[in-house]
Design a protein around this motif. Structure first.
Motif, short mmCIF file in Angstrom:
data_model
loop_
_atom_site.label_atom_id
_atom_site.label_comp_id
_atom_site.label_asym_id
_atom_site.label_seq_id
_atom_site.Cartn_x
_atom_site.Cartn_y
_atom_site.Cartn_z
N PRO A 72 0.77 31.31 19.68
CA PRO A 72 1.09 31.42 21.10
C PRO A 72 2.33 32.28 21.30
O PRO A 72 3.08 32.53 20.36
CB PRO A 72 1.34 29.97 21.51
CG PRO A 72 0.68 29.14 20.47
CD PRO A 72 0.78 29.93 19.21
N VAL A 73 2.55 32.68 22.51
CA VAL A 73 3.52 33.72 22.77
C VAL A 73 4.98 33.27 22.60
O VAL A 73 5.87 34.08 22.36
CB VAL A 73 3.27 34.30 24.19
CG1 VAL A 73 3.84 33.36 25.25
CG2 VAL A 73 3.80 35.69 24.34
N GLY A 74 5.20 31.95 22.70
CA GLY A 74 6.58 31.45 22.75
C GLY A 74 7.41 31.74 21.52
O GLY A 74 8.58 32.10 21.63
N SER A 100 0.11 37.54 18.94
CA SER A 100 -1.34 37.59 19.12
C SER A 100 -1.76 36.80 20.35
O SER A 100 -2.89 36.89 20.79
CB SER A 100 -2.06 37.11 17.87
OG SER A 100 -1.73 35.76 17.61
N ASP A 101 -0.85 36.01 20.92
CA ASP A 101 -1.09 35.32 22.19
C ASP A 101 -2.28 34.37 22.10
O ASP A 101 -3.25 34.48 22.84
CB ASP A 101 -1.31 36.35 23.31
CG ASP A 101 -1.17 35.73 24.70
OD1 ASP A 101 -0.58 34.64 24.80
OD2 ASP A 101 -1.66 36.34 25.67
N MET A 102 -2.17 33.47 21.19
CA MET A 102 -3.25 32.52 20.95
C MET A 102 -3.40 31.55 22.13
O MET A 102 -2.41 31.00 22.61
CB MET A 102 -2.88 31.74 19.69
CG MET A 102 -4.00 31.01 19.04
SD MET A 102 -3.30 30.15 17.62
CE MET A 102 -3.49 31.39 16.37
N LYS A 103 -4.62 31.39 22.58
CA LYS A 103 -4.90 30.49 23.71
C LYS A 103 -5.78 29.32 23.25
O LYS A 103 -6.22 29.29 22.11
CB LYS A 103 -5.59 31.28 24.83
CG LYS A 103 -4.70 32.33 25.48
CD LYS A 103 -3.56 31.69 26.23
CE LYS A 103 -2.70 32.71 26.95
NZ LYS A 103 -1.47 32.13 27.47
N GLU A 104 -6.08 28.45 24.19
CA GLU A 104 -6.80 27.23 23.84
C GLU A 104 -8.13 27.52 23.14
O GLU A 104 -8.49 26.88 22.16
CB GLU A 104 -7.04 26.40 25.11
CG GLU A 104 -7.53 25.00 24.80
CD GLU A 104 -7.19 24.03 25.92
OE1 GLU A 104 -7.09 24.49 27.07
OE2 GLU A 104 -7.02 22.84 25.64
N ILE A 107 -7.66 28.14 19.59
CA ILE A 107 -7.36 26.93 18.83
C ILE A 107 -8.67 26.25 18.46
O ILE A 107 -8.85 25.76 17.34
CB ILE A 107 -6.48 25.96 19.68
CG1 ILE A 107 -5.15 26.61 20.06
CG2 ILE A 107 -6.29 24.62 18.96
CD1 ILE A 107 -4.17 26.83 18.94
N LEU A 114 -9.18 37.60 17.05
CA LEU A 114 -8.08 37.95 17.95
C LEU A 114 -6.98 38.68 17.17
O LEU A 114 -6.46 39.70 17.62
CB LEU A 114 -7.51 36.67 18.58
CG LEU A 114 -6.23 36.84 19.40
CD1 LEU A 114 -6.53 37.45 20.76
CD2 LEU A 114 -5.51 35.51 19.58
N CYS A 138 3.21 27.61 13.65
CA CYS A 138 2.63 26.26 13.55
C CYS A 138 1.15 26.27 13.92
O CYS A 138 0.31 25.74 13.20
CB CYS A 138 3.35 25.30 14.50
SG CYS A 138 5.05 24.93 14.04
N ALA A 139 0.84 26.91 15.05
CA ALA A 139 -0.53 26.84 15.56
C ALA A 139 -1.51 27.53 14.62
O ALA A 139 -2.56 26.97 14.27
CB ALA A 139 -0.60 27.46 16.95
N LEU A 142 -2.03 25.48 11.45
CA LEU A 142 -2.78 24.24 11.60
C LEU A 142 -4.27 24.48 11.81
O LEU A 142 -5.10 23.68 11.38
CB LEU A 142 -2.20 23.41 12.75
CG LEU A 142 -0.83 22.79 12.45
CD1 LEU A 142 -0.18 22.26 13.71
CD2 LEU A 142 -0.94 21.69 11.40
N ILE A 143 -4.64 25.58 12.46
CA ILE A 143 -6.08 25.83 12.62
C ILE A 143 -6.65 26.54 11.40
O ILE A 143 -7.86 26.74 11.30
CB ILE A 143 -6.41 26.62 13.91
CG1 ILE A 143 -5.83 28.04 13.88
CG2 ILE A 143 -5.92 25.87 15.15
CD1 ILE A 143 -6.32 28.92 15.05
#
Lengths: 522, 115, 462
Positions: A72-74, A100-104, A107, A114, A138-139, A142-143
């Motif tokens: 995610p972007v943060g 990469s601006d991962m979205k729901e 996930i 992407l 993290c995101a 985890l995926i």
């Protein structure tokens, strides 16, 4: 060396073993704070995460690279534009950051596609850049996205590009230090040995653990060049991706921040037989000794000595001007990691200040061994400090100045303790001979700031405030100085420019003749 | 005896304040550093020949030269000591440094098998 | 002529305009008195957000982390929340409100923060902290949904939902300011005060501008109390100044307690402030006093000095929080300027239906591009590759290098602003905000004219 339990931490007694007071005649075998352990949740610790340790601290100072975070972007946004590590290529690494601006949906269904699109887009947006680092978050960890596989596919399709993958999610370790470790090991495993460099000198070093804060690297590089030494790579401040792939060809690793970069030096020693020389770029004596050692290693100690003599003659009178005015001032040395030992003894010996406390946000026990060894008796050493402990320490120690991060500096301001930014510096560079004077100057300016002095006045009281319309730093600092010091004709205030790096970048360095190659064995 | 202890402690203090080589990451590194750097320092102070065969040796030697120089400059007793006294001090110094940085160290990471 | 709401045409982000949801929730949390949030995730999610706040305000704010490490990411980390609540409450005896703010990490591993709050309420709080008022409030802000803007919206709703309690009507108006600065709150409260309107302002953040005092206060914090939040259920109505930053909470109060929700256009510029003032009058029946008319007149007087001579036809790019961007664009149009590129930094599907955006696209009368889910590279790309000519950029500090490298003057506005001093102290809303914005835009252009020697002599007589 008794452990110290803060009053504010009595309800979390496990904190006791994270702080000690260095007592007279005591040594490291008697007490050492615990370090690099999991943080106590809710303690309002100052630590960051392993992602930022990898990406933000070590990865992004590399200057000719697209730095892409897969998540995610943060993570990207938050670690962007919070540092002062500059470069000589117009600061590409400070200006651009990529996510990469991962979205729901990613996930749920995975984000490898992407990521692949992202990589292509980024290279397309900056056709002049052919190198990329990808940071797991993290995101994406985890995926379970296989970033290495994606990077390999792209490199297959686009042979002109090279990609480095760093798998260091935020949760990987107690602090940012976990990320320092992971990116060190990942770099040597993936990239070292994949480029053969052009060797232009008989004396070749890697300059390791140096992040070019406000130009530190360029100051030190100037000394190396004046000695005829080829800096094959800098890990990683102002460093170039391909230079760092050629680290295996250096004769010596000159290691500055051992906390963040000793891992790669150790591996380079074991795998390629390149020795590790730990140095200090801060302080006249430690720096002189460091340059002398590098000179000795190559048999060019005369060149080192020439620099030491020239620089010392030029800058020592200015350093001593400040030393006379800083003697006995109490400071808290509260940086992230390595500066606690780089500075502890040097500021005491050369600027006359007393270090009443050292702390480290993300250091290990090894950093505390060095820091405690180098500070004077009575100092309070704290591992992984938290908000309340920092306040309690300032209230009891009453420092004249603290060296810490920007945000804790704001806390100090409110209790009328001036701060200097230990991570990014106030008006650096602070490395090198001139830099060290700039540091002394910044401490002096902070402590004797007329505005700081005003903050000590309670306007509601009957306390006399005089009728002068202004005050100067000197009116405070020189009030009790002996006449011969005050009127000294040898000591002088700092005379350098506001910005000293452009001159260094424009400078031409002497050419040294190479040694004749040894005749081949018959 | 007391004299020797005091002398060792003077050098230890100098090393701890000014050097970094004694704090490499792992126990085996620290033992290697102490052994080689202090060994070479002793030889230099005793005017014995130091053999340099590898880049690592060169690196130990560099730190040893600087330590020997600093000791000579700071501690007047060095020049007035006999060879035996000096050799004793240096042997005790090595023991003390091994204790402080390895065997007596509370650093729990020294035994980690990896860097 | 083409006016369109476009997508940026890339899947990734180069130089983001926004950070992620947890930041927004943290921003809301610091507006509440005796509140320290716990962000459930890695430590960076807190450390950097605290740094961001301290860069913007030059103040430090307290926010805690549950410090999720490797084991937690593998086996679940709810025990870290339990420990964090315990440690925080033990060491901060004044804390009453503790939002538990989730992140991407803990949402992906599926940690049930609602469940752990129930568990803590029934266990720890009863046993160890009996008699102490403590509110644990789960706030779900996965970073892979929305942006810091939606995170703020969600958190405000969750705070209101937790506290709002129907009792007797209090005659007050709820004012949801949205993601404001202390200066904005002062400007809005001035209008309310002059009109004699009692209001609950969410959030009371004027105190973010904290003094250095001889007694030594340590951290800045907001002043909105639990009572303020409870009372929102008993208000006459809710006025939402930024629809994307507070409308969820107002909608809840309307649905649950029948408190009417009034969505105002962001009161940026004279016209939008007029709309707010009229709505306040209609809602409360209070007259618009001379003082407000005079302030409006002072603003008009200031603007008249600037518009035709300096602002007319100036081409502007604006990026930042959506309500701010739209409000600024509308104000620029009133000032005879031409907003030509508006960047909205997240993928909110609602932008297409926003009446203000529709009106803008239909009535601006010249080429205008609005990009949804935009990043700052869109701005650079349009300048570099599409020949977009700009006279002025309005946006926050993260875009500073576009201004620097392309030589386009830029007024810092929005969040975060860390490369100009004291901007949080000044309003962009209300008549005061109109004056400040216009004059700062003018001074920014003037400095640029002088720096570039571009008709700098014009200012010899003005």
């Amino acid at each position: 060396m008794p452990y110290h339990l803060f009053k504010c931490s009595q309800c979390i007694p496990e904190r006791e073993k994270h702080a000690v007071i260095k007592g007279p005649g005591e040594d490291l075998s008697m007490a050492l704070p615990l370090g690099y352990l999991n943080t106590i949740p809710g303690s309002i610790s100052e630590r960051g995460c392993a992602y930022c340790g990898a990406k933000h601290v070590i990865g992004t100072p590399m200057k000719d690279v697209i730095h892409l975070s897969h998540g995610p972007v943060g993570c990207t946004y938050d670690t962007w534009q919070t540092k002062r590590y500059i470069s000589d290529n117009d600061n590409f690494q400070l200006k651009y950051t990529f996510a990469s601006d991962m979205k729901e949906k990613h996930i749920v269904f995975g984000a490898e596609r992407l990521l692949k699109d992202n990589i292509k887009e980024a290279f397309k947006a900056f056709p002049g850049i052919k190198r990329m680092t990808i940071y797991q978050t993290c995101a994406s960890a985890l995926i379970g996205d296989d970033i290495n596989a994606i990077a390999a596919e792209i490199m297959e399709d686009m042979p002109e590009v090279d990609i480095f993958v760093c798998n260091s999610p935020g949760f990987g370790g107690p602090s940012q230090s976990g990320g320092h470790h992971k990116i060190n090991i990942a770099w040597i495993n993936q990239k070292v040995g994949t480029v053969e460099p052009e060797i232009t000198s008989d004396y070749v070093i890697n300059y390791v653990g140096e992040y070019n804060i406000q130009g530190d690297q360029e100051v030190m590089q100037d000394y190396f060049k004046r000695m005829g030494i080829q800096v094959l790579s800098t890990f990683t401040g102002n460093g170039s991706y391909d230079d760092l792939r050629a680290m295996h060809r250096a004769h010596l690793n000159v290691l500055e921040c051992a906390r963040s970069a000793e891992y790669i030096c150790n591996e380079l020693r074991v795998r390629y037989g390149i020795p590790r020389l730990d140095i200090d770029g801060f302080g006249f004596e430690p720096l002189s000794s460091s340059l002398r050692k590098i000179g000795l290693f190559f048999g060019i100690e005369d060149r080192a000595q020439a620099i030491i003599d020239e620089e010392t003659a030029k800058w020592k009178p200015e350093l001593d001007w400040y030393k006379e005015r800083l003697k006995g001032k109490k400071v808290c040395l509260w940086p992230g990691g390595s500066k606690l030992w780089h500075w502890a003894h040097a500021i005491h010996a050369e600027m006359g200040v007393d270090v009443v406390s050292v702390y480290t946000k993300f250091g290990h026990q090894g950093d505390m061994e060095k820091g405690i060894s180098r500070c004077e008796e009575g100092a309070l050493a704290i591992d992984d400090p938290n908000e309340l402990e920092g306040l309690e320490a300032m209230e009891t120690l009453k420092p004249d100045c603290i060296f810490t991060g920007k945000r804790p500096g704001e806390v100090a301001k409110k209790i009328r303790v001036p701060y200097l930014n230990a991570h990014a510096y106030h008006n650096g560079p602070w490395k090198g001979f001139e830099g060290w004077v700039r540091f002394a100057r910044d401490i002096y300016n902070a402590i004797y700031s007329p505005v700081h002095q005003l903050s000590l006045v309670d306007i509601r009281t009957d306390e006399a405030i005089g009728d002068a319309g202004f005050a100067t730093r000197k009116s405070f600092s020189d009030a009790n100085l002996p006449e011969e010091v005050k009127n000294s004709e040898t000591l002088r205030e700092y005379t350098g420019k506001y910005s000293i790096i452009p001159d260094l970048q424009a400078k031409t360095h002497p050419e040294f003749a190479r040694r004749e190659p040894e005749p081949a064995a018959v | 005896m007391e004299d020797s202890k005091e002398r060792v402690s003077q050098i230890v203090d100098h090393i701890m304040k000014n050097c970094l080589w004694q704090f490499h990451s792992r126990a085996w590194d620290r033992l290697r550093q102490n052994e080689n750097i202090l060994g070479m320092t002793a030889k230099i102070l005793l005017d014995e020949k130091v053999e340099i065969k590898t880049p690592d040796d060169k690196c130990y030697w560099v730190d040893a030269v600087c330590l020997a120089d600093a000791c000579r400059k700071k501690f007047s007793w060095i020049s007035s000591s006999s060879r035996e006294e000096l050799a004793d001090v240096m042997a005790s110094l090595k023991e003390r440094m091994d204790f402080l940085t390895v065997t007596g160290s509370l650093n729990e990471e020294l035994t980690d098998k990896h860097y | 002529m083409s006016c369109e709401l476009a997508e940026k045409g890339r899947s990734g982000v180069i130089n983001p305009i926004f950070t992620c949801q947890p930041c927004g929730a943290q921003y809301a949390s610091i507006g509440i008195k005796d509140c320290i949030g716990i962000v459930h995730g890695g430590q960076g999610c807190v450390m950097f957000v605290r740094l961001l706040f301290s860069q913007h305000f030059k103040e430090s704010f307290e926010i805690a982390s549950s410090s999720v490490h490797e084991d937690g990411a593998v086996f679940g980390a709810l025990n870290r929340v339990e420990a964090a609540v315990d440690v925080l409450l033990m060491r901060y005896p004044d804390v009453k409100v503790v939002p538990i703010i989730s992140t991407c990490c803990t949402e992906v591993i599926g940690d049930d923060i609602d469940g752990v709050v129930r568990k803590l309420n029934a266990g720890l709080l009863k046993e160890k902290f009996a008699g102490r008022e403590v509110h644990l409030i789960p706030v779900h802000t996965p970073s892979f949904v929305g942006s810091m803007v939606t995170g703020y919206d969600v958190a405000v709703r969750d705070f209101v939902t937790h506290f709002a309690k129907k009792s007797v009507p209090n005659g007050k108006v709820n004012i949801f300011t949205g993601w404001a600065n202390p200066g904005d709150v002062t400007a809005i409260k001035w209008i309310l005060g002059e009109m004699g309107i009692e209001a609950t302002v969410l959030f009371e953040i004027e105190s973010f501008d904290a003094p250095v005092m001889p007694s030594g206060n340590t951290v800045a914090h907001g002043e909105t109390t639990i009572e303020d939040l409870r009372g929102t259920a008993n208000a006459v109505a809710s006025i939402v100044l930024n629809r994307y930053e507070g409308a969820k909470a107002a909608a809840y109060l309307e649905d649950e307690f029948g408190v009417p929700a009034i969505i105002c256009p962001s009161p940026i510029g004279i016209r939008n402030t007029d709309i707010l003032v009229k709505k306040l009058k209609k809602l409360t029946g209070k007259a618009i006093p001379d003082s407000v008319a005079i302030k409006r007149g002072i603003a008009l007087d200031a603007l008249a000095d600037l518009t035709h001579m300096f602002f007319a036809e100036k081409r502007v790019a604006i990026y930042g929080n959506p309500d701010l961007v739209i409000g600024l664009a509308e104000f620029c149009l009133d000032l005879e300027m031409k907003p030509v590129l508006l960047l909205l930094g997240d993928d909110n599907a609602g932008y297409a239906k926003d009446p203000r955006i529709k009106y803008l696209l239909e009535n601006a009368g010249y080429d205008i591009e609005i990009v949804r889910n935009a990043d700052l590279f869109v701005l650079e790309d349009r300048i570099k590759n599409s020949g977009l000519a700009l006279d002025l950029i309005l946006g926050h500090s993260k875009g500073r290098f576009t201004s620097i490298d392309y030589g386009i003057p830029m007024l810092r506005v929005g969040f975060p602003v860390y490369d100009r001093a004291g901007m949080h102290r000044h309003p962009v809303v209300g008549y005061d905000g109109a004056i400040w914005l216009a004059e700062q835009m003018a001074n920014t252009l003037f400095t640029d004219m002088e720096y570039k020697k571009n008709k700098e002599w014009v200012l010899n007589v003005w």
